[in-house]
Motif scaffolding. Structure first.
Motif, PDB file in Angstrom:
ATOM      1  N   PRO A 264      -5.567  -9.345   8.366  1.00  0.00           N
ATOM      2  CA  PRO A 264      -6.262 -10.095   9.983  1.00  0.00           C
ATOM      3  C   PRO A 264      -5.562  -9.351  11.298  1.00  0.00           C
ATOM      4  N   TRP A 265      -4.570  -9.839  11.556  1.00  0.00           N
ATOM      5  CA  TRP A 265      -3.523  -9.520  12.649  1.00  0.00           C
ATOM      6  C   TRP A 265      -3.835  -8.282  13.069  1.00  0.00           C
ATOM      7  N   ALA A 266      -3.752  -7.084  11.554  1.00  0.00           N
ATOM      8  CA  ALA A 266      -3.960  -6.004  12.097  1.00  0.00           C
ATOM      9  C   ALA A 266      -5.769  -5.309  12.775  1.00  0.00           C
ATOM     10  N   ALA A 267      -5.768  -5.607  11.476  1.00  0.00           N
ATOM     11  CA  ALA A 267      -7.615  -5.344  12.033  1.00  0.00           C
ATOM     12  C   ALA A 267      -8.217  -5.569  13.299  1.00  0.00           C
ATOM     13  N   ARG A 268      -7.920  -7.271  14.258  1.00  0.00           N
ATOM     14  CA  ARG A 268      -7.715  -7.643  15.287  1.00  0.00           C
ATOM     15  C   ARG A 268      -7.310  -6.472  16.560  1.00  0.00           C
ATOM     16  N   ARG A 269      -5.870  -5.948  16.375  1.00  0.00           N
ATOM     17  CA  ARG A 269      -5.226  -5.461  16.956  1.00  0.00           C
ATOM     18  C   ARG A 269      -5.948  -3.838  17.076  1.00  0.00           C
ATOM     19  N   LEU A 270      -6.421  -3.742  15.652  1.00  0.00           N
ATOM     20  CA  LEU A 270      -6.144  -1.997  15.504  1.00  0.00           C
ATOM     21  C   LEU A 270      -7.244  -1.611  16.119  1.00  0.00           C
ATOM     22  N   GLY A 271      -8.605  -3.119  15.847  1.00  0.00           N
ATOM     23  CA  GLY A 271     -10.046  -3.081  16.097  1.00  0.00           C
ATOM     24  C   GLY A 271     -11.162  -2.670  15.233  1.00  0.00           C
ATOM     25  N   VAL A 272     -10.486  -2.222  14.373  1.00  0.00           N
ATOM     26  CA  VAL A 272     -11.081  -1.381  12.545  1.00  0.00           C
ATOM     27  C   VAL A 272     -11.133  -2.432  11.575  1.00  0.00           C
ATOM     28  N   PRO A 273     -11.743  -2.648  10.659  1.00  0.00           N
ATOM     29  CA  PRO A 273     -11.578  -3.109   9.546  1.00  0.00           C
ATOM     30  C   PRO A 273     -10.589  -2.828   8.519  1.00  0.00           C
ATOM     31  N   VAL A 274      -9.866  -3.620   8.395  1.00  0.00           N
ATOM     32  CA  VAL A 274      -8.173  -2.654   7.846  1.00  0.00           C
ATOM     33  C   VAL A 274      -8.957  -4.099   6.610  1.00  0.00           C
ATOM     34  N   LYS A 275      -8.329  -2.974   4.685  1.00  0.00           N
ATOM     35  CA  LYS A 275      -8.517  -3.347   3.651  1.00  0.00           C
ATOM     36  C   LYS A 275      -6.769  -3.772   3.232  1.00  0.00           C
ATOM     37  N   TRP A 276      -6.425  -4.790   2.399  1.00  0.00           N
ATOM     38  CA  TRP A 276      -5.451  -4.101   1.292  1.00  0.00           C
ATOM     39  C   TRP A 276      -5.558  -4.748  -0.055  1.00  0.00           C
ATOM     40  N   ILE A 277      -5.395  -3.980  -0.964  1.00  0.00           N
ATOM     41  CA  ILE A 277      -5.954  -4.386  -1.973  1.00  0.00           C
ATOM     42  C   ILE A 277      -4.311  -4.189  -3.166  1.00  0.00           C
ATOM     43  N   GLU A 278      -3.224  -5.596  -3.573  1.00  0.00           N
ATOM     44  CA  GLU A 278      -2.421  -5.634  -3.767  1.00  0.00           C
ATOM     45  C   GLU A 278      -2.052  -4.552  -5.869  1.00  0.00           C
ATOM     46  N   ASP A 279      -1.684  -3.862  -4.890  1.00  0.00           N
ATOM     47  CA  ASP A 279      -1.119  -2.751  -6.451  1.00  0.00           C
ATOM     48  C   ASP A 279      -0.489  -3.619  -7.620  1.00  0.00           C
ATOM     49  N   ARG A 280      -0.542  -3.197  -8.556  1.00  0.00           N
ATOM     50  CA  ARG A 280       0.758  -4.126  -9.838  1.00  0.00           C
ATOM     51  C   ARG A 280       1.222  -4.758  -9.565  1.00  0.00           C
ATOM     52  N   ARG A 281       2.629  -3.251  -9.175  1.00  0.00           N
ATOM     53  CA  ARG A 281       4.123  -3.020  -8.362  1.00  0.00           C
ATOM     54  C   ARG A 281       4.127  -4.584  -7.653  1.00  0.00           C
ATOM     55  N   GLU A 282       3.292  -4.215  -6.423  1.00  0.00           N
ATOM     56  CA  GLU A 282       3.225  -5.141  -5.811  1.00  0.00           C
ATOM     57  C   GLU A 282       3.847  -6.178  -5.690  1.00  0.00           C
ATOM     58  N   HIS A 283       2.189  -7.010  -7.195  1.00  0.00           N
ATOM     59  CA  HIS A 283       1.951  -7.921  -7.667  1.00  0.00           C
ATOM     60  C   HIS A 283       3.144  -8.750  -8.147  1.00  0.00           C
ATOM     61  N   PHE A 284       3.800  -7.795  -8.790  1.00  0.00           N
ATOM     62  CA  PHE A 284       5.621  -8.076  -9.046  1.00  0.00           C
ATOM     63  C   PHE A 284       6.117  -8.568  -8.577  1.00  0.00           C
ATOM     64  N   LEU A 285       6.267  -7.827  -7.311  1.00  0.00           N
ATOM     65  CA  LEU A 285       7.358  -8.300  -6.734  1.00  0.00           C
ATOM     66  C   LEU A 285       7.175  -8.902  -5.650  1.00  0.00           C
ATOM     67  N   GLY A 286       5.994  -8.992  -5.204  1.00  0.00           N
ATOM     68  CA  GLY A 286       5.541  -9.936  -4.401  1.00  0.00           C
ATOM     69  C   GLY A 286       4.877 -10.970  -3.916  1.00  0.00           C
ATOM     70  N   SER A 287       4.117 -10.992  -5.381  1.00  0.00           N
ATOM     71  CA  SER A 287       3.037 -12.706  -5.309  1.00  0.00           C
ATOM     72  C   SER A 287       3.870 -13.016  -6.231  1.00  0.00           C
ATOM     73  N   ASN A 288       4.346 -14.197  -6.537  1.00  0.00           N
ATOM     74  CA  ASN A 288       4.537 -15.838  -6.633  1.00  0.00           C
ATOM     75  C   ASN A 288       5.068 -16.167  -8.531  1.00  0.00           C
ATOM     76  N   HIS A 289       6.933 -16.301  -8.392  1.00  0.00           N
ATOM     77  CA  HIS A 289       6.369 -16.824  -9.994  1.00  0.00           C
ATOM     78  C   HIS A 289       6.883 -18.019 -10.091  1.00  0.00           C
ATOM     79  N   GLU A 290       6.759 -18.466 -11.845  1.00  0.00           N
ATOM     80  CA  GLU A 290       7.307 -19.460 -11.591  1.00  0.00           C
ATOM     81  C   GLU A 290       8.013 -19.952 -13.188  1.00  0.00           C
ATOM     82  N   ARG A 291       8.623 -21.207 -13.216  1.00  0.00           N
ATOM     83  CA  ARG A 291       8.821 -21.505 -14.550  1.00  0.00           C
ATOM     84  C   ARG A 291      10.373 -21.998 -14.739  1.00  0.00           C
ATOM     85  N   GLY A 292      10.887 -20.756 -13.974  1.00  0.00           N
ATOM     86  CA  GLY A 292      11.888 -21.475 -15.052  1.00  0.00           C
ATOM     87  C   GLY A 292      13.222 -22.580 -14.566  1.00  0.00           C
ATOM     88  N   GLN A 293      13.501 -23.108 -15.361  1.00  0.00           N
ATOM     89  CA  GLN A 293      14.521 -24.110 -15.305  1.00  0.00           C
ATOM     90  C   GLN A 293      15.310 -24.494 -16.541  1.00  0.00           C
TER      91      GLN A 293
END
Lengths: 792, 157
Positions: A264-293
């Motif tokens: 949203p920050w970039a869309a406002r700054r650049l004055g154009v609609p901006v889209k980001w669709i995470e790819d699967r590698r990004e999902h592994f590396l950049g979206s949260n995990h759980e379970r380790g205890q």
């Protein structure tokens, strides 16, 4: 005629669009928007000493490239701490773009916005990041120990938070216990892994000063208020929509992931609609995990297997940051006792930073660990004392409700089980299993040299926590009913089950009830769809709003029909006088009559106008004091506490001692989540939960190398169950209503997952006659346990 | 460069770079957003479409590789009058979908199966569909839906 849909297997309203390719997921919006792509840290821990974006800026089609230096005001601050706690020693959240230190491989360092994703990724390759690599804390045990590498440069150890709590007198109970044991149990890291990744699409209209964001989130309301604050915008000018969301299971509710702020920050700054669709590698590396205890349990037992004292000292891997505070290990600690009455229970939880992807709830959220630990304790105590573990379970069951566990629940209040009938639940499971026959079959199979085992798991699931949810309900002039709840569905059939509740209350045909979810333009206040709370909290809000609309409709109808409001009856999409069905007004016409203005088209319009005169005849103004136009209400439901579902699972497994493969011959589920709105939907939730549980028990683990590089960030290497591995699930229900809410319901979203690791571990343990104290049990691990190969 | 494909029986032309995947062309150029992209490395199967009747991963195929061929997407499954394909109807009746994201891929893979084998066993259905990932349903109702559709299609005159 009164019809009742509550409890019926009503087929889903949302199916048709999803089956015909007309669903609207975040990635389907704004096909011509500019695309964002992100540079992510190559190192698990490093100082960032420079980022050269000049070559990327020069790539044709690139609109701009941003680093931390471009952020100002609130955008340069650390992202919010979603769940603060005074027990949190070191609250650490990340910056939207890393400032000068990256704390996990995958942390975002820079953003490119370009004509399309292809060009954006071309530009990513030309960005040069100067790193100064630092030692990384990766292994949980090591990170918690002395002289560990530090996950954050400004800390002297890796302790994020520490909580201890005790109920009863644990030391005295241990002193008196005839049998005392010490065991260590481990569960590895995994992740929600929805098939739709995350995504954000933002459009800012400068002339209207209006921001519209489509976000594959489980909590659009929080995203909206957060963005409004960040941008200094009137919240009425910020709209956040969670459209069809392709699965979530927890990972899609953080408030905020960096991309949710930056796009949203970039869309406002650049004055154009901006889209980001995470790819699967990004999902592994950049979206949260759980379970380790890692749990170290100290158990005191009586001769008959009653647990006299339990102490659990455990480590929770919170990853590099802790936006969820200590909520996950607190859930584990609060729900560890499960269906058992532990009079003397003490825990000490330590939440530990590591240089890995941050953690936050993934379906089950701390509870699979709790059930795994407790059920292994029950099995091991039974084994040590040569007792039937089912008898030991029965002896330890909580029998009276409400039951005070004696420790703090995730909402900060006491953990209190509202209702349950555990002996009946277990008996229902065993009946479906046919325990005696199953045991005979196992004896026969073993005599044939086959390696088979039977395991059980039990759980309680705290669901339906506050603070609140709301619902808007309005009757339209055409006789349809519009319903809105705040947050989107990730597949749980909100549109169907809420319509069932409304259709029952108003006695309108199901097809006339239209439910909108997840659009802040329709309902701005809400919390989110997580923690098995939506049916309970939003569902009861739907009931309250519908009840209020009913009251309004009855009042208007009573004036027109010249009877008391108590003397009208809702039936067949209309209101009639009790005992005189011919004196009736269709609800649509009543909606028209309740709005004394001229607007309607169609044959009913004139009649509606006449009725509106009748409705307000005799008053001193067009709208009687205290009333409002239309038949519409927004109501909120705020529960006093969580409500606790429960259940029992059984697995019959056969192990191939050559390959280490675990074949699940039977999987039987008993489940009780109070009254059930739609059994078909509940069964579907259980099926999916069990599948994720089986994945977690046998296949799924996020593997990190010593340097903090993720080793299996693809679907080729992170193994999720397919149709070929899944057994057919046999499912039986009991219904113990909750006394705590008007519908008598409890949540079910996570129930299926919670006891699966416990159940499978116990089955494998039974088959191999050896403890199973590490999850998941991969084929390699099975062969190690069976003594076929050396421990790696 | 221009690529002409037959999509759901209609000839469509799009101007694309050679490196653009079939999935992106279907979704962004032709507006057929029913085909979903879940992993972009050919494992999850959400992007499955039929190319000349055979299932393919549209995320692994460049649009130019499909030039001149017949592409069938989920939008082409129902009849022109909106009547659902028996598979779609069976998925609805058997609650074979939850979030719906993987569903188009499952429908296309299942359609290829039933084209080849109108009477699959449960085991055959499970094996065939093991190339598609679903994270919601545990597969049980998907398998039941395919078996139900097969039964209904065999019963049709």
């Amino acid at each position: 005629m009164t019809t009742r849909l509550f409890g019926e297997r009503v087929a889903r309203s949302e199916d048709r669009r999803l089956l015909t390719g007309r669903g609207r997921y975040t990635g389907d919006f704004e096909p011509a928007a500019a695309h964002a792509a992100f540079v992510r840290s190559d190192f698990a821990h490093a100082r960032i000493t420079g980022i050269d974006v000049a070559a990327a800026q020069a790539v044709p089609g690139v609109l701009d490239v941003f680093t931390y230096a471009d952020l100002a005001d609130g955008f340069a601050d650390r992202l919010p701490l979603l769940v603060p706690s005074d027990k949190l020693i070191a609250p650490r959240t990340q910056h939207a773009l890393a400032k000068d230190e990256a704390c996990y491989a995958g942390e975002v360092l820079a953003m490119v916005v370009a004509r399309d994703r292809y060009v954006a990724e071309d530009a990513l390759e030309r960005i040069v990041v100067e790193y100064e690599p630092l030692p990384a804390a990766v292994d949980l045990d090591r990170a918690a120990g002395p002289n560990a590498p530090l996950a954050h440069l400004d800390m002297t150890d890796n302790l994020a938070g520490l909580v201890t709590e005790e109920t009863g007198d644990v030391d005295a109970a241990f002193a008196a216990a005839p049998h005392v044991y010490d065991w260590t149990l481990r569960m590895e890291r995994s992740a929600s892994m929805p098939i739709e990744t995350r995504g954000v699409v933002a459009r800012y209209d400068e002339r209207e000063d209006r921001l519209l964001v489509h976000d594959a989130t489980q909590a659009p309301t929080g995203v909206r208020f957060g963005l409004a604050m960040l941008f200094g915008m009137d919240p009425d000018r910020v709209h956040v929509v969670a459209p069809d969301v392709g699965g979530g299971f927890g990972v899609k509710v953080i408030q905020f992931y960096p991309e949710e702020v930056l796009v949203p920050w970039a869309a406002r700054r650049l004055g154009v609609p901006v889209k980001w669709i995470e790819d699967r590698r990004e999902h592994f590396l950049g979206s949260n995990h759980e379970r380790g205890q890692i749990h170290h349990v100290h158990v005191g037992a009586a001769d008959d297997g009653r647990i006299l004292a339990l102490e659990d000292r455990f480590l929770h891997d919170t990853g590099a940051y802790c936006s969820y505070g200590l909520i996950l290990p607190i859930i584990t600690a609060a729900q560890l006792p499960g269906p058992y009455d532990l009079e003397n229970y003490r825990y000490e939880l330590r939440s530990i930073f590591t240089n890995t992807v941050p953690t936050s709830p993934f379906r089950g959220a701390g509870r699979p660990h709790a059930a795994y630990v407790m059920e292994r304790v029950i099995e091991r105590v039974s084994k040590e004392l040569n007792l039937d573990s089912l008898d030991v379970r029965r002896r330890n069951f909580v029998k009276e409700f409400p039951h005070h566990v004696g420790v703090t629940f995730q909402d900060g209040g006491p953990t209190v089980y509202d209702s349950g009938d555990y002996p009946k639940g277990l008996a229902t499971l065993l009946e479906q299993l046919d325990l005696e026959r199953t045991r005979t079959e196992i004896a026969t199979a073993r005599a044939e040299g086959r390696t088979v085992g039977l395991g059980f798991g039990a759980y309680v699931e705290g669901t339906g926590i506050g603070p609140y949810e709301g619902a808007s309900v309005s009757i339209n002039p055409d006789g349809t009913v519009s319903v809105a709840t705040a947050h989107g569905s990730q597949g749980q059939a909100h549109e169907t089950v809420f319509a069932q509740v409304v259709a029952d209350e108003l006695q309108v045909p199901f097809e006339r009830v239209h439910v909108t979810t997840g659009d802040t333009r329709r309902l701005g206040f809400g919390v989110g769809t997580f923690a098995s709370r939506t049916a309970v909290v939003a569902g009861n809000a739907v009931l309250l709003a519908t009840t209020e609309v009913k009251r309004q409709a009855a009042a208007v109808a009573a004036r027109i029909l010249e009877v008391a409001p108590e003397d009208v009856v809702f039936a067949d999409g209309a209101i009639h006088v009790a005992g005189a069905p011919d004196r009736s007004i269709p609800l649509g016409r009543l909606a028209m009559a309740s709005n004394p203005t001229r607007y309607a088209f169609g044959a009913d319009a004139e009649e509606g106008a006449k009725l509106s005169q009748l409705a307000y005849e005799g008053g001193d103004r067009p709208l009687p004091e205290g009333s409002h136009p239309g038949l519409a209400a927004t109501e909120y439901y705020s529960p006093t506490s969580g409500v606790f579902g429960f259940g029992f699972h059984a697995a019959l497994v056969e192990i191939d001692l050559e390959t280490g493969h675990v074949d699940i011959l039977r999987y039987v589920v008993h489940h009780d989540s109070g009254r059930i709105i739609n059994p078909m939907v509940v069964e579907g939730q259980i099926h999916g939960g069990v599948a994720q549980g089986i994945g977690g028990a046998l296949y799924e683990r996020i593997a990190y190398g010593e340097e903090g590089q993720m080793l299996n960030a693809t679907f080729m290497d992170f193994l999720m169950v397919t149709a070929a591995e899944m057994p057919r699930i046999e499912e039986v229900h009991t219904e113990t209503p909750s006394p705590n809410n008007p519908l008598g319901i409890k949540g079910v979203g996570e129930a299926g997952t919670i006891p699966v690791s416990a159940t499978i571990a116990n089955a494998i343990s039974d088959a191999l006659n050896t403890p199973v104290d590490h999850m998941p049990v991969t084929p390699e691990e099975v062969l190690t346990l069976a003594g076929k190969i050396e421990s790696p | 460069m221009d690529v002409t494909l037959s999509v759901n029986g209609v000839s469509r032309t799009a101007s694309v770079e050679p490196r653009i995947t079939l999935a992106d062309v279907l979704r962004d150029e032709l507006g057929l957003t029913g085909t979903h992209v879940g992993c972009e490395h050919g494992v999850c199967g959400a992007c499955t479409v039929l190319l000349d009747g055979r299932s393919v991963r549209s995320c692994l195929l460049f649009a130019v590789q499909a030039a001149g061929q017949e592409v069938t997407t989920v939008e082409g499954l129902a009849a022109a009058d909106g009547t659902l394909h028996p598979l779609q109807k069976a998925f609805h009746d058997a609650h074979g979908l939850q979030c719906g994201f993987c569903t188009p891929g499952f429908l296309m893979a299942a359609r290829e199966l039933l084209d080849e084998n109108p009477s699959p066993t449960e085991s055959e259905v499970r094996t065939w569909l093991s190339g598609n990932l679903c994270r919601c349903t545990g597969y049980q109702n998907i398998v039941d839906a395919v078996l139900l559709a097969a039964e209904r299609m065999r019963g049709a005159p």
